[in-house]
Design an enzyme around this catalytic site. Structure first.
Site, PDB file in Angstrom:
ATOM      1  N   SER A   8      33.189  -3.231   9.110  1.00 57.30           N
ATOM      2  CA  SER A   8      33.843  -2.769   7.881  1.00 57.30           C
ATOM      3  C   SER A   8      33.965  -1.252   7.957  1.00 57.30           C
ATOM      4  O   SER A   8      32.954  -0.544   7.982  1.00 57.30           O
ATOM      5  CB  SER A   8      33.004  -3.174   6.666  1.00 57.30           C
ATOM      6  OG  SER A   8      33.432  -2.414   5.557  1.00 57.30           O
ATOM      7  N   HIS A  32      37.643  -5.062   9.576  1.00 55.96           N
ATOM      8  CA  HIS A  32      37.595  -5.410   8.149  1.00 55.96           C
ATOM      9  C   HIS A  32      37.869  -4.152   7.319  1.00 55.96           C
ATOM     10  O   HIS A  32      37.218  -3.117   7.493  1.00 55.96           O
ATOM     11  CB  HIS A  32      36.203  -5.964   7.831  1.00 55.96           C
ATOM     12  CG  HIS A  32      36.000  -6.413   6.424  1.00 55.96           C
ATOM     13  ND1 HIS A  32      36.260  -7.697   6.004  1.00 55.96           N
ATOM     14  CD2 HIS A  32      35.540  -5.749   5.329  1.00 55.96           C
ATOM     15  CE1 HIS A  32      35.960  -7.797   4.716  1.00 55.96           C
ATOM     16  NE2 HIS A  32      35.532  -6.631   4.276  1.00 55.96           N
ATOM     17  N   ASP A  34      38.350  -2.532   3.527  1.00 55.70           N
ATOM     18  CA  ASP A  34      37.990  -2.745   2.122  1.00 55.70           C
ATOM     19  C   ASP A  34      38.835  -1.902   1.183  1.00 55.70           C
ATOM     20  O   ASP A  34      38.693  -0.681   1.139  1.00 55.70           O
ATOM     21  CB  ASP A  34      36.521  -2.361   1.903  1.00 55.70           C
ATOM     22  CG  ASP A  34      35.570  -3.373   2.497  1.00 55.70           C
ATOM     23  OD1 ASP A  34      35.731  -4.572   2.198  1.00 55.70           O
ATOM     24  OD2 ASP A  34      34.681  -2.974   3.257  1.00 55.70           O
ATOM     25  N   MET A  36      39.631  -0.925  -2.632  1.00 54.69           N
ATOM     26  CA  MET A  36      38.990  -0.957  -3.958  1.00 54.69           C
ATOM     27  C   MET A  36      39.770  -0.090  -4.931  1.00 54.69           C
ATOM     28  O   MET A  36      40.175   1.024  -4.571  1.00 54.69           O
ATOM     29  CB  MET A  36      37.571  -0.399  -3.856  1.00 54.69           C
ATOM     30  CG  MET A  36      36.714  -1.121  -2.854  1.00 54.69           C
ATOM     31  SD  MET A  36      35.072  -0.372  -2.804  1.00 54.69           S
ATOM     32  CE  MET A  36      34.314  -1.348  -1.518  1.00 54.69           C
ATOM     33  N   HIS A  63      40.545  -6.846   2.846  1.00 54.52           N
ATOM     34  CA  HIS A  63      39.766  -7.429   1.750  1.00 54.52           C
ATOM     35  C   HIS A  63      40.147  -6.689   0.472  1.00 54.52           C
ATOM     36  O   HIS A  63      39.746  -5.542   0.266  1.00 54.52           O
ATOM     37  CB  HIS A  63      38.271  -7.265   2.097  1.00 54.52           C
ATOM     38  CG  HIS A  63      37.326  -7.740   1.047  1.00 54.52           C
ATOM     39  ND1 HIS A  63      35.980  -7.406   1.060  1.00 54.52           N
ATOM     40  CD2 HIS A  63      37.504  -8.529  -0.046  1.00 54.52           C
ATOM     41  CE1 HIS A  63      35.385  -7.955   0.017  1.00 54.52           C
ATOM     42  NE2 HIS A  63      36.279  -8.639  -0.672  1.00 54.52           N
ATOM     43  N   MET A  65      39.829  -5.813  -3.107  1.00 53.21           N
ATOM     44  CA  MET A  65      38.969  -5.836  -4.299  1.00 53.21           C
ATOM     45  C   MET A  65      39.719  -5.084  -5.389  1.00 53.21           C
ATOM     46  O   MET A  65      39.345  -3.986  -5.811  1.00 53.21           O
ATOM     47  CB  MET A  65      37.615  -5.179  -3.968  1.00 53.21           C
ATOM     48  CG  MET A  65      36.748  -6.072  -3.094  1.00 53.21           C
ATOM     49  SD  MET A  65      35.404  -5.177  -2.284  1.00 53.21           S
ATOM     50  CE  MET A  65      36.290  -4.530  -0.875  1.00 53.21           C
ATOM     51  N   MET A 134      30.697 -13.017  -0.665  1.00 57.16           N
ATOM     52  CA  MET A 134      30.056 -11.710  -0.887  1.00 57.16           C
ATOM     53  C   MET A 134      28.552 -11.922  -0.974  1.00 57.16           C
ATOM     54  O   MET A 134      28.066 -12.703  -1.804  1.00 57.16           O
ATOM     55  CB  MET A 134      30.566 -11.056  -2.171  1.00 57.16           C
ATOM     56  CG  MET A 134      32.027 -10.624  -2.136  1.00 57.16           C
ATOM     57  SD  MET A 134      32.508  -9.658  -0.688  1.00 57.16           S
ATOM     58  CE  MET A 134      31.428  -8.226  -0.854  1.00 57.16           C
ATOM     59  N   ASP A 168      29.758 -10.936   3.773  1.00 59.10           N
ATOM     60  CA  ASP A 168      30.081  -9.519   3.628  1.00 59.10           C
ATOM     61  C   ASP A 168      29.081  -8.845   2.696  1.00 59.10           C
ATOM     62  O   ASP A 168      29.037  -9.158   1.501  1.00 59.10           O
ATOM     63  CB  ASP A 168      31.508  -9.408   3.070  1.00 59.10           C
ATOM     64  CG  ASP A 168      32.035  -7.984   3.066  1.00 59.10           C
ATOM     65  OD1 ASP A 168      31.376  -7.099   3.630  1.00 59.10           O
ATOM     66  OD2 ASP A 168      33.128  -7.773   2.486  1.00 59.10           O
TER      67      ASP A 168
HETATM   68  C1  DX5 Z   1      31.475  -4.218  -0.157  1.00 57.79           C
HETATM   69  C2  DX5 Z   1      32.456  -4.354   0.986  1.00 57.79           C
HETATM   70  C3  DX5 Z   1      31.800  -4.527   2.303  1.00 57.79           C
HETATM   71  C4  DX5 Z   1      30.962  -3.359   2.728  1.00 57.79           C
HETATM   72  C5  DX5 Z   1      29.818  -3.868   3.543  1.00 57.79           C
HETATM   73  O1  DX5 Z   1      32.151  -4.337  -1.348  1.00 57.79           O
HETATM   74  O2  DX5 Z   1      33.310  -5.459   0.780  1.00 57.79           O
HETATM   75  O3  DX5 Z   1      32.734  -4.864   3.317  1.00 57.79           O
HETATM   76  O4  DX5 Z   1      31.670  -2.391   3.446  1.00 57.79           O
HETATM   77  O5  DX5 Z   1      28.958  -2.823   3.816  1.00 57.79           O
HETATM   78  P1  DX5 Z   1      27.490  -3.048   4.368  1.00 57.79           P
HETATM   79  O6  DX5 Z   1      27.612  -3.814   5.655  1.00 57.79           O
HETATM   80  O7  DX5 Z   1      27.003  -1.658   4.554  1.00 57.79           O
HETATM   81  O8  DX5 Z   1      26.731  -3.815   3.321  1.00 57.79           O
HETATM   82 ZN    ZN Z   2      34.569  -6.231   2.426  1.00 60.68          ZN
END
Ligand code: DX5
Ligand code: ZN
Length: 208
Positions: A8, A32, A34, A36, A63, A65, A134, A168
């Site tokens: 990620s 991956h 992310d 947000m 991903h 969010m 998650m 994740d």
């Molecule tokens: C959290 C993200 C994850 C995050 C994971 O909302 O979706 O992908 O980057 O990070 P670690 O592996 O540090 O928990």
């Molecule tokens: Zn993620």
């Protein structure tokens, strides 16, 4: 089932994003990404204009969010996503959003927040490539793994879901093992990989 590792990039150095990706790519199967929006989760990361600059030969798993993901699917496809994962909690008509992603020519997946049960997505399992469980509250990297999410993995496999079951949040060598044994085949890890001294060794330790 072959285990796939997806770093990620939330924990990467955004000033050296493509270098960080190039350093880790030889050992991984996917990247991956992310996204947000500060509404669906209490944090803002980046959007399609940044993803567009990512250079990698690995498939890009995006991903989302974000609220109203249907409004932005085309942007993320154009930015280079190979698979788009939406949150069931963010979709009024989940089937329609998934169909929209498929019609745009990329793979699709659904993610579940910790409080959302697997039963919420049973009727879309046959149309998706991935379920992303998650194992932390989405929003931030570096949080602690929630072991009480593990039964969801087994539930999906018992139900006969043959696609990717991803986990994740809080994934390291120890929690990866727990998830693999329960039937997860896609391990997402941010801080564990990018904060390690030896990327190759860190990724290998997730495979067991
Ligand atoms: C959290 C993200 C994850 C995050 C994971 O909302 O979706 O992908 O980057 O990070 P670690 O592996 O540090 O928990
Ligand atoms: Zn993620």
């Amino acid at each position: 089932m072959e285990v796939k590792i997806a770093p990620s990039i939330l924990s990467a150095d955004f000033g050296r994003l493509n270098e960080n990706i190039a350093e880790v790519s030889p050992y991984c199967e996917m990247i991956h990404v992310d996204v947000m929006d500060g509404h669906f989760v209490p944090n803002i990361s980046f959007g399609a204009p940044v993803i567009k600059w990512i250079k990698t030969d690995l498939p890009l798993n995006t991903h989302l969010m974000i609220e109203n993901p249907d409004k932005y699917i085309d942007d993320f496809v154009k930015a280079g996503s190979d698979r788009i994962i939406v949150h069931v909690e963010a979709c009024e008509d989940l089937k329609a959003v998934l169909q929209q992603i498929k019609d745009a020519g990329v793979e699709c997946g659904v993610s579940l927040k910790p409080a959302t049960p697997v039963s919420e997505i049973k009727d879309v399992l046959e149309m998706i490539d991935e379920v992303l469980i998650m194992t932390v509250e989405p929003g931030f990297g570096g949080q602690e793994f929630m072991e009480e999410m593990v039964p969801k993995i087994k539930e999906l496999r018992d139900f006969g879901f043959a696609g990717d079951v991803g986990v994740d949040g809080g994934i390291n060598a120890e929690t990866a093992k727990i998830c693999r044994e329960a039937g997860a085949n896609l391990l997402i890890a941010g801080s564990y990989i990018f904060k390690s001294e030896d990327l190759e060794k860190a990724v290998a330790s997730l495979r067991g």
